[in-house]
Design an enzyme around this catalytic site. Structure first.
Site, PDB file in Angstrom:
ATOM      1  CG  HIS A   1       3.671  -0.858   4.956  1.00 46.89           C
ATOM      2  ND1 HIS A   1       4.144  -1.974   4.299  1.00 46.89           N
ATOM      3  CD2 HIS A   1       4.772  -0.118   5.271  1.00 46.89           C
ATOM      4  CE1 HIS A   1       5.466  -1.900   4.206  1.00 46.89           C
ATOM      5  NE2 HIS A   1       5.869  -0.794   4.792  1.00 46.89           N
ATOM      6  N   GLY A   2      -0.679  -1.080   6.766  1.00 42.87           N
ATOM      7  CA  GLY A   2      -1.868  -0.379   7.225  1.00 42.87           C
ATOM      8  C   GLY A   2      -3.130  -1.145   6.899  1.00 42.87           C
TER       9      GLY A   2
END
Length: 473
Positions: A323-324
């Site tokens: 996600h990041g």
């Protein structure tokens, strides 16, 4: 290009839809595919045209690899293909993150320059990894280059999912409804799209200032009260819910307009009564990808409880990092790994089942706490917000400045909670519509869809709209 934008709604979408129908009628399947492929490339290049070269290069390499893997059933080639895709994702998304780690450990980084993250790279990378593995395992067979380009680049799912399998999409192209004007598909697709548009524009964008105000206040050194922290986190909790749910609905609706059923990616996750059920409802296609292409190959639950729980932790840590590129995303994944481990341990050892109400409350609270790390810019900020949420600050009043920011949003927050917890979701509405002939039950939903579409368009025209949160992944 944003779905919730005037250029898309009154320019791109009608033009592509009409042209695709016309090309299907005049030139058949190939004409429709070519139109959608070209339109999708225009859609992707609208944001930053040079990234078209990246997308096309990725598609070309994976297409050639798939042909060779299909012919040779080579495990080595499959591994090389997976490595190529992960390397591409790693460079654009994680090079800076690992450079920061090296600098923190040794005082010297690798001198890696800042790299602009291509939109949708996490999604089209995972989609193509699944494709190569499916080809190797005999679950899919490679088609021609135009079909493959369409499969990867189809604009409703290109930027933020769902992660689509080749076997789910390509067989639909041979069905009579693909790229043909079918009243049922157009009607159902428009209802879904309008619902999703309203979720994004009227609810998610409406809650964003509440979350932003709380986090910005903390960043400025303002000590938060528990009320402020919880209100800010509830705003973010429902902002990301309706932002992602809105995109999922719009993607499904757009697919239906072209006679295609995209996989369901969102199914009222905040109604879940345990964290296992939550992950079966939130980002469904990512959960299935992590299960099928990571958890099961690692051994799944086949080698005893310790390996099972270790595999769960590893999968969720990597899911968080997907996600990041930041430690806060790793912590978010780790928390969900801990939640899932606890839930599976509880089930495996026949512990007393919690009542649905208690299970729902515990699950929701756990999800909100984990969202703190997902939203925070730093660990320090996440720690400060959590301290405030649980009353470990000296503040026992509501700051006037933040209260003024949050007060107009409370009605939107209450509406969001009522919809998320109690209303039928868009998938349930869509299924009801499918069972009813047009002209009976359906007009009510068409009228509702028309009203919320008008409200959404008015809002977009006057205030614009924000990019989807998942665009940054």
């Amino acid at each position: 290009m944003l779905f919730a934008s005037i250029p898309f709604l009154v320019g791109f979408l009608p033009a592509v839809l009409i042209t695709t129908f016309a090309m299907r009628r005049w030139f058949g399947l190939r004409g429709a595919l070519a139109t959608l492929a070209i339109g999708s490339l225009v859609f992707y290049g609208w944001y930053h045209p040079p990234f078209l070269l990246l997308l096309l290069g990725s598609v070309a390499v994976n297409y050639v690899l798939a042909q060779k893997i299909s012919a040779s059933q080579s495990r080595l080639l499959t591994g090389m293909g997976v490595a190529f895709n992960l390397a591409l994702l790693g460079w654009y998304k994680y090079a800076g993150f690992f450079d920061d780690i090296a600098r923190a450990l040794s005082g010297n980084g690798f001198g890696i320059p800042d790299v602009l993250l291509p939109l949708g790279i996490s999604f089209f990378t995972f989609q193509q990894i699944a494709y190569l593995v499916d080809i190797y395992q005999g679950k899919a067979k490679p088609g021609d280059a135009l079909e493959y380009l369409f499969f990867v680049a189809f604009f409703p799912q290109l930027i933020a999912g769902p992660i689509v399998h080749h076997s789910e999409m390509i067989p639909q192209l041979s069905k009579p409804r693909f790229a043909m004007f079918k009243t049922e598909d157009i009607a159902s697709g428009l209802v879904l799209f309008c619902i999703g548009l309203a979720k994004k524009v009227l609810i998610a964008d409406g809650l964003a200032p509440g979350a932003d105000a709380m986090f910005e206040a903390q960043a400025l050194g303002i000590e938060l009260s528990a009320t402020e922290a919880w209100l800010g986190m509830l705003c973010y909790t429902f902002q990301i819910y309706f932002d992602f749910s809105g995109y999922a609905d719009m993607a499904l609706g757009l697919g239906l307009l072209f006679g295609l059923n995209l996989p369901i990616n969102f199914n009222s996750p905040y109604k879940a009564t345990d964290i296992i059920e939550f992950w079966r409802r939130w980002h469904i296609t990512l959960s299935k990808f992590l299960r099928d292409y990571l958890y099961i190959p690692l051994g799944g639950n086949r080698h005893g409880p310790f390996r099972r729980y270790a595999n769960l932790w590893l999968v969720m840590l990597l899911g968080g990092l997907w996600h990041g590129a930041g430690w806060q995303f790793v912590v978010w994944g780790g928390l969900h790994g801990a939640y899932l481990t606890t839930a599976h341990f509880w089930r495996a050892n026949n512990m007393p089942r919690l009542s649905p109400t208690i299970g729902f409350a515990l699950t929701f609270a756990a999800v909100v706490i984990a969202w703190v790390f997902f939203r925070a810019e730093t660990f320090g900020q996440a720690y400060a917000v959590l301290q405030a949420m649980f009353g470990f600050t000296s503040v026992n009043y509501l700051s006037t400045a933040i209260f003024v920011e949050l007060n107009p949003i409370l009605v939107t927050l209450l509406l969001a909670m009522l919809i998320a917890f109690f209303a039928p979701n868009s998938i349930e509405i869509s299924k009801r519509l499918e069972k009813q002939p047009i002209g009976t039950f359906a007009p009510l939903w068409y009228a509702i869809a028309g009203c919320i579409a008008a409200l959404s368009l008015t809002h977009i025209y006057s205030s614009g709209s924000h990019a989807f949160i998942y665009f940054q992944f």
